[in-house]
Structures are given as structure tokens and as C-alpha cells.
Scaffold this active site. Structure first.
Site, PDB file in Angstrom:
ATOM      1  N   GLY A   9      16.857 -21.950  -2.365  1.00  0.00           N
ATOM      2  CA  GLY A   9      16.176 -21.203  -1.674  1.00  0.00           C
ATOM      3  C   GLY A   9      16.751 -21.219  -0.197  1.00  0.00           C
ATOM      4  N   MET A  13      14.857 -20.866   6.497  1.00  0.00           N
ATOM      5  CA  MET A  13      14.466 -22.150   6.643  1.00  0.00           C
ATOM      6  C   MET A  13      15.561 -23.152   5.662  1.00  0.00           C
ATOM      7  SD  MET A  13      12.002 -23.198   8.668  1.00  0.00           S
ATOM      8  CE  MET A  13      11.303 -24.651   8.499  1.00  0.00           C
ATOM      9  N   GLY A  14      15.436 -22.559   4.570  1.00  0.00           N
ATOM     10  CA  GLY A  14      16.540 -23.407   3.534  1.00  0.00           C
ATOM     11  C   GLY A  14      17.867 -23.492   3.957  1.00  0.00           C
ATOM     12  N   ARG A  33      18.420 -17.558  -5.565  1.00  0.00           N
ATOM     13  CA  ARG A  33      18.225 -16.423  -6.795  1.00  0.00           C
ATOM     14  C   ARG A  33      19.166 -15.409  -6.540  1.00  0.00           C
ATOM     15  NH1 ARG A  33      13.709 -13.504  -8.475  1.00  0.00           N
ATOM     16  NH2 ARG A  33      12.876 -13.984  -6.118  1.00  0.00           N
ATOM     17  N   VAL A  74      11.479 -22.639  -1.061  1.00  0.00           N
ATOM     18  CA  VAL A  74      10.900 -21.275  -1.408  1.00  0.00           C
ATOM     19  C   VAL A  74       9.727 -20.959  -0.997  1.00  0.00           C
ATOM     20  CG1 VAL A  74      12.646 -21.064  -3.397  1.00  0.00           C
ATOM     21  CG2 VAL A  74      10.078 -21.688  -3.692  1.00  0.00           C
ATOM     22  N   ASN A 102       5.251 -24.926   2.805  1.00  0.00           N
ATOM     23  CA  ASN A 102       3.889 -25.383   3.265  1.00  0.00           C
ATOM     24  C   ASN A 102       2.998 -25.266   1.979  1.00  0.00           C
ATOM     25  OD1 ASN A 102       3.988 -25.940   6.036  1.00  0.00           O
ATOM     26  ND2 ASN A 102       3.970 -23.885   6.723  1.00  0.00           N
ATOM     27  N   GLY A 130       9.994 -25.085  12.856  1.00  0.00           N
ATOM     28  CA  GLY A 130      10.451 -23.668  12.791  1.00  0.00           C
ATOM     29  C   GLY A 130      11.872 -23.825  12.407  1.00  0.00           C
ATOM     30  N   LYS A 182       0.989 -32.505   7.107  1.00  0.00           N
ATOM     31  CA  LYS A 182       1.872 -31.200   7.507  1.00  0.00           C
ATOM     32  C   LYS A 182       0.416 -30.068   7.780  1.00  0.00           C
ATOM     33  CE  LYS A 182       4.387 -28.261   8.974  1.00  0.00           C
ATOM     34  NZ  LYS A 182       4.227 -26.867   8.681  1.00  0.00           N
ATOM     35  N   GLU A 189      -1.938 -27.450  15.702  1.00  0.00           N
ATOM     36  CA  GLU A 189      -1.238 -26.484  16.330  1.00  0.00           C
ATOM     37  C   GLU A 189      -2.114 -25.152  16.482  1.00  0.00           C
ATOM     38  OE1 GLU A 189       2.419 -25.668  14.010  1.00  0.00           O
ATOM     39  OE2 GLU A 189       1.608 -23.638  13.794  1.00  0.00           O
ATOM     40  N   HIS A 450     -38.034 -33.255   2.167  1.00  0.00           N
ATOM     41  CA  HIS A 450     -36.570 -33.927   1.986  1.00  0.00           C
ATOM     42  C   HIS A 450     -36.548 -35.327   2.515  1.00  0.00           C
ATOM     43  CE1 HIS A 450     -34.904 -30.302   0.561  1.00  0.00           C
ATOM     44  NE2 HIS A 450     -35.284 -29.399   1.558  1.00  0.00           N
TER      45      HIS A 450
HETATM   46  C1  6PG Z   1       5.781 -25.608  11.910  1.00  0.00           C
HETATM   47  C2  6PG Z   1       4.746 -24.439  11.713  1.00  0.00           C
HETATM   48  C3  6PG Z   1       5.054 -23.474  10.681  1.00  0.00           C
HETATM   49  C4  6PG Z   1       4.477 -22.233  10.964  1.00  0.00           C
HETATM   50  C5  6PG Z   1       3.118 -22.146  10.269  1.00  0.00           C
HETATM   51  C6  6PG Z   1       1.717 -21.614  10.814  1.00  0.00           C
HETATM   52  O1  6PG Z   1       5.352 -26.711  11.893  1.00  0.00           O
HETATM   53  O2  6PG Z   1       6.952 -25.488  11.921  1.00  0.00           O
HETATM   54  O3  6PG Z   1       3.567 -24.961  11.557  1.00  0.00           O
HETATM   55  O4  6PG Z   1       4.705 -24.108   9.719  1.00  0.00           O
HETATM   56  O5  6PG Z   1       4.261 -21.687  12.394  1.00  0.00           O
HETATM   57  O6  6PG Z   1       3.440 -21.435   9.000  1.00  0.00           O
HETATM   58  O7  6PG Z   1       1.939 -20.248  10.965  1.00  0.00           O
HETATM   59  P1  6PG Z   1       0.736 -19.191  10.893  1.00  0.00           P
HETATM   60  O8  6PG Z   1       0.376 -19.124  12.387  1.00  0.00           O
HETATM   61  O9  6PG Z   1       1.266 -17.983  10.565  1.00  0.00           O
HETATM   62  O10 6PG Z   1      -0.562 -19.727  10.109  1.00  0.00           O
END
Ligand code: 6PG
Length: 475
Positions: A9, A13-14, A33, A74, A102, A130, A182, A189, A450
Site C-alpha cells: 500500500g 502514508m505507506g 496493487r 491501505v 486507523n 500525518g 490510537k 485530538e 427502581h
Molecule cells: C494522526 C491523525 C490522523 C488523522 C485522523 C483524524 O494521528 O496522524 O489523527 O490519524 O488526522 O484520521 O481525521 P479526521 O479528523 O478526518 O477524523
């Protein structure tokens, strides 16, 4: 068969992770692929390190030394299963398959069990940071067998970010533990981003200009709030739109997207009974922003307060907002870590919270100065909640007045602050001597028999609400 590790993939990222392995001296087998991506990578970076590109999965597997280490990068979901299926006929006992997407941790548990039954090690690995992180050092959260970690762990630790010489990668726990951590990282986040957005909104509605707010964020980034998300916020605010000459933030459509990890965090927290109201409000805030019809109706029919919101002292307001932001952030971490602890107990993962804080200090999206403090507080001993850590409790006490002033002003002025409000409500609920839950128990007993417990004696009680209102003890 001499490649140390393979990547399947090769989307961004890959591709970046493969380059990261190669930059660290590993020979990297490559498969995608559609071969165009493999060719692109070879054309652009083939000379940067040692790569072994393949056009078939058989060739790819055959190019790896044993036990084979294969990282799947992927799109999470069906693509992951299809990739695993295509690999399986060619793998042998002891080989290690890593899913770096993820994935939902329940899917990871299912896949791990299925591959374990075939004598393979399956790893669900959270990778944060990222595109840039994947290339130069992400934070890596691996879940799988301890035995498999001996073979894959050293490679992951090498390519991970590091903080004071410590890699931002550590064994998290069995099966779904890494992907769970994660997922919670992403939940935090979401909360962090929502708080920052609310801080911006409060300042903006108080009349501060975008450059003034950007300057405030830049200043905050030199203190306790120092973090990647604060840093990029000032950069986003500094961006001017080439077409209109306005601040770019003023021409970006105000409805936020989401791919699912924040929502999963809240769904699982509901199942496990862990209050993560800051994360939930952050998910809902994105959802509200996307309901354009609802918002159009609201704008048309609903009025706001007469109050306007002009601060006498801008600097004092900025400081109050900084405190509100810091307190809310701490509460979101406390909630996320509580969720990790609960899941760890539920699934027998034995996750070390200090270890999680350790690997979040660099590389990942939520990296922040606060994480070193969280790590050291957890390393010093068990905590019932992060909020009880001495330095955290003291910080929250110091920030309390400013935080409450921000909320009062925001409510008076009609500025939505669901994240800040959730954080303060949680803080006040967990420190309350008595909660009105007593009244809820009374109501439940009234309409549904209850039952309730008493503060002064053991047993289960019921009041005959519709008869003589006498109380009976049921056990
Ligand atoms: C990371 C990010 C990354 C991505 C998420 C959240 O840790 O590198 O969290 O995984 O930004 O997919 O994205 P959304 O805001 O689109 O849900």
C-alpha cells in the site's frame, strides 16, 4: 530474500513509511496493487535507499527475509481484509503482519485471532503524525503478541520519532490495544482541536483581529500550552487568501469533516460507561457544523443575547482564555486516559499509562509539553485520575477563576463553547461533595420502583410513593 521489511500500500502514508525504513538503513520490499505507485516511488526515491519493488504479491513475499515483516498501509476496512487474504497463501508460521491503518480495534481483535490460529503474528499499529510524521518519525502504538514484538519492535522503534533519545514507540499490549490507544489519541485530538477553535471564537467575538489571535497562539506556544496543534493554529490563522485578500480562515466553509475515530471513541466510552464528555462534545460540535439546514433554521428563527462582548482589557481576556484552554485540555487527557485504563481492564491488556504518555511526547498530532508532565506524574505512581496528580490539580486550581470568567462571558455573549463547558462541568462534577443524582434516584424510584440506597445505612430501599409514602427495606 533479503528485504528486512515490506510495505503493502504505497499511497502517501505507506510511501513515506517505506522511505522512512529505507532512510534508516533497512532494505524495504514494496508492493502496491496498481504498479504505477510503486514505479513512482522508485522513480522519485529509488536511489535514496535500498528498495525491492515487486509487481506481484508472490514476488513481494518471496523478497522478504524470515520471519517476514509486512506492514499493510491501505485504507482501513475492506481493503485491509483483502490485502491479508492475498498475503495468507504465501506466508509461513512466525511471519508478522502489521496493520498500520486507523482500524477499529474490534476488527483488529478479530484479525489477530484469525491469524494467530494460523501461526502468524498480527499487529494492529496506530501511527500518528500525518504524512510528515510517517516520513521523518511518527509516534507508533503497536498492539499484538509480545513474541512478535521482539521481531518487529526494534524496526518500529528505529523509525519512530524520539523524545530526549527515547523512541516514541513502545509495546502497548495484546491484540487491539495499539489501535485502541490510537483511537483515543484521535479522540483527544478532536477535543484539543475543538478547544482551540473555541478559544479562537471567544477572542474573535470579543473583537480581536485574526492577526492578534494568531499572535496570542504564538505566544502561548512558548509556555505550558506548547504543542503541535497550537503551533499549526497560528500558521493557519496567518494564511491570507490569494483570491480575496482576506484571512483564509474567513473563506473556508465552516463545517468540519470527520472520518470516524472520534466517533468510535465516544461510542466505546458509552459502552464502557466512561464519561468522556469533552470528546463527545467535540464530535457533536463537528456534527452541528455540518447540519446546514438546521443552522439556516436557527439563524432565521433564534435570537441571541442583547449583550455585546467587548473586553476592557484585551491582555487579561487573552490570559483567561489561555487558562480555559489549558484546563480543558487537561480534562480531555484525563478522560481519554480513563478510557484507556477501563478498556485495559476490560480486555486484560495491562496498558501502562505512563508508557502511553511517553510515546505521545513527540511525533504524533497531540504532541505537547503537557505530556512530559503527564508521563512523570504517572511514572511516580498510580493515579485514580490525572486530575488528582499534584501538579495538575494545582494548575487547575490556578486556572479556575480565569476559566470560569471565559465561560461566563461566552454564555452572556452567546458564543458556543460546548468543549469548555463540558470540561468545567466534568471538573465540578468529580469534585462535588454531593451530586443531584440523589434526586434522579428518587425520581426513578417514584415512577419505576427502581429503588435507591441511603447514605446512612446499608440496604436497598423503596418508598411507596402512591400509597402512604412509607419506606421499605428490600434486602
Ligand atoms: C494522526 C491523525 C490522523 C488523522 C485522523 C483524524 O494521528 O496522524 O489523527 O490519524 O488526522 O484520521 O481525521 P479526521 O479528523 O478526518 O477524523
Amino acid at each position: 530474500a533479503n528485504a528486512h521489511v515490506g510495505v503493502v500500500g504505497l499511497a502517501v502514508m505507506g510511501r513515506n513509511l517505506a522511505r522512512n525504513f529505507a532512510n534508516n538503513g533497512y532494505t524495504v520490499a514494496l508492493y502496491n496493487r496498481t504498479t504505477a505507485r510503486t514505479d513512482d516511488l522508485m522513480a522519485a526515491h529509488g536511489d535514496d535507499g535500498s528498495f525491492v519493488p515487486s509487481t506481484t504479491i508472490e514476488e513481494f513475499v518471496a523478497s522478504l527475509e524470515r520471519p517476514r515483516r509486512i506492514v499493510i498501509m491501505v485504507q482501513a476496512g475492506a481493503g485491509t481484509d483483502a490485502t491479508i487474504e492475498s498475503l495468507l497463501p504465501h506466508l509461513e508460521e512466525g511471519d508478522i503482519v502489521v496493520d498500520g491503518g486507523n482500524a477499529h480495534y474490534e476488527d483488529t481483535r478479530t484479525r489477530e485471532e484469525a491469524l494467530r490460529a494460523k501461526g502468524l503474528h498480527f499487529f494492529g499499529v496506530g501511527i500518528s503524525g500525518g504524512e510528515e510524521g510517517a516520513l521523518n518519525g511518527p509516534s507508533i502504538m503497536p498492539g499484538g503478541s509480545k513474541e512478535g514484538y521482539e521481531a518487529i519492535g526494534p524496526l518500529l522503534e528505529t523509525v519512530a520519532a524520539s523524545y530526549d533519545g527515547t523512541p516514541c514507540c513502545t509495546y502497548i499490549g495484546p491484540d487491539g490495544a495499539g489501535h485502541f490507544v490510537k483511537m483515543v489519541h484521535n479522540g483527544i485530538e478532536y477535543a484539543d482541536m475543538e478547544f482551540i477553535a473555541e478559544a479562537y471564537d471567544v477572542l474573535r467575538s470579543a473583537g480581536l483581529t485574526v492577526p492578534e489571535i494568531s499572535a496570542a497562539f504564538r505566544e502561548w506556544n512558548t509556555g505550558d500550552l506548547d504543542s503541535y496543534l497550537i503551533e499549526i493554529t497560528s500558521e493557519v490563522l496567518d494564511q491570507t487568501d490569494a483570491t480575496t485578500g482576506k484571512a483564509l480562515v474567513d473563506v473556508i466553509a465552516d463545517s468540519a469533516g470527520q472520518k470516524g475515530t472520534g466517533r468510535w471513541t465516544v461510542q466505546i466510552a458509552l459502552d464502557l460507561g466512561v464519561p468522556v464528555n469533552t470528546i463527545a462534545e467535540s464530535v457533536f460540535a463537528r456534527s452541528v457544523s455540518g447540519h446546514l439546514d438546521l443552522r439556516a433554521a436557527g439563524r432565521e428563527h433564534l435570537s441571541g443575547p442583547a449583550h455585546s462582548f467587548t473586553p476592557e482589557d484585551k491582555a487579561a481576556l487573552i490570559e483567561d482564555v489561555r487558562q480555559a484552554l489549558w484546563s480543558a485540555k487537561v480534562v480531555a487527557y484525563a478522560q481519554g486516559l480513563h478510557l484507556i485504563r477501563s478498556a485495559s481492564e476490560q480486555y486484560g491488556w495491562d496498558i501502562d499509562v505512563a508508557g502511553v504518555a511517553t510515546i505521545w511526547r513527540a511525533g504524533c498530532i497531540i504532541r505537547a509539553r503537557l505530556l512530559e508532565r503527564i508521563r512523570s506524574e504517572y511514572a511516580a505512581g498510580q493515579l485514580p485520575t490525572l486530575l488528582a496528580a499534584p501538579s495538575i490539580a494545582a494548575g487547575l486550581a490556578d486556572a479556575s477563576d480565569g476559566t470560569r470568567r471565559v465561560l461566563a462571558r461566552a454564555f452572556e455573549a452567546g458564543v458556543p463553547v460546548p468543549g469548555f463547558a463540558a470540561a468545567v462541568s466534568y471538573y465540578d462534577a468529580v469534585r462535588a461533595e454531593r451530586l443531584p443524582a440523589a434526586l434522579i434516584q428518587g425520581q426513578r424510584d417514584f415512577f419505576g420502583a427502581h429503588t435507591y440506597q441511603r447514605v446512612d445505612t446499608e440496604g436497598t430501599f423503596h418508598t411507596e410513593w402512591s400509597a402512604d409514602r412509607s419506606e421499605t427495606r428490600l434486602d
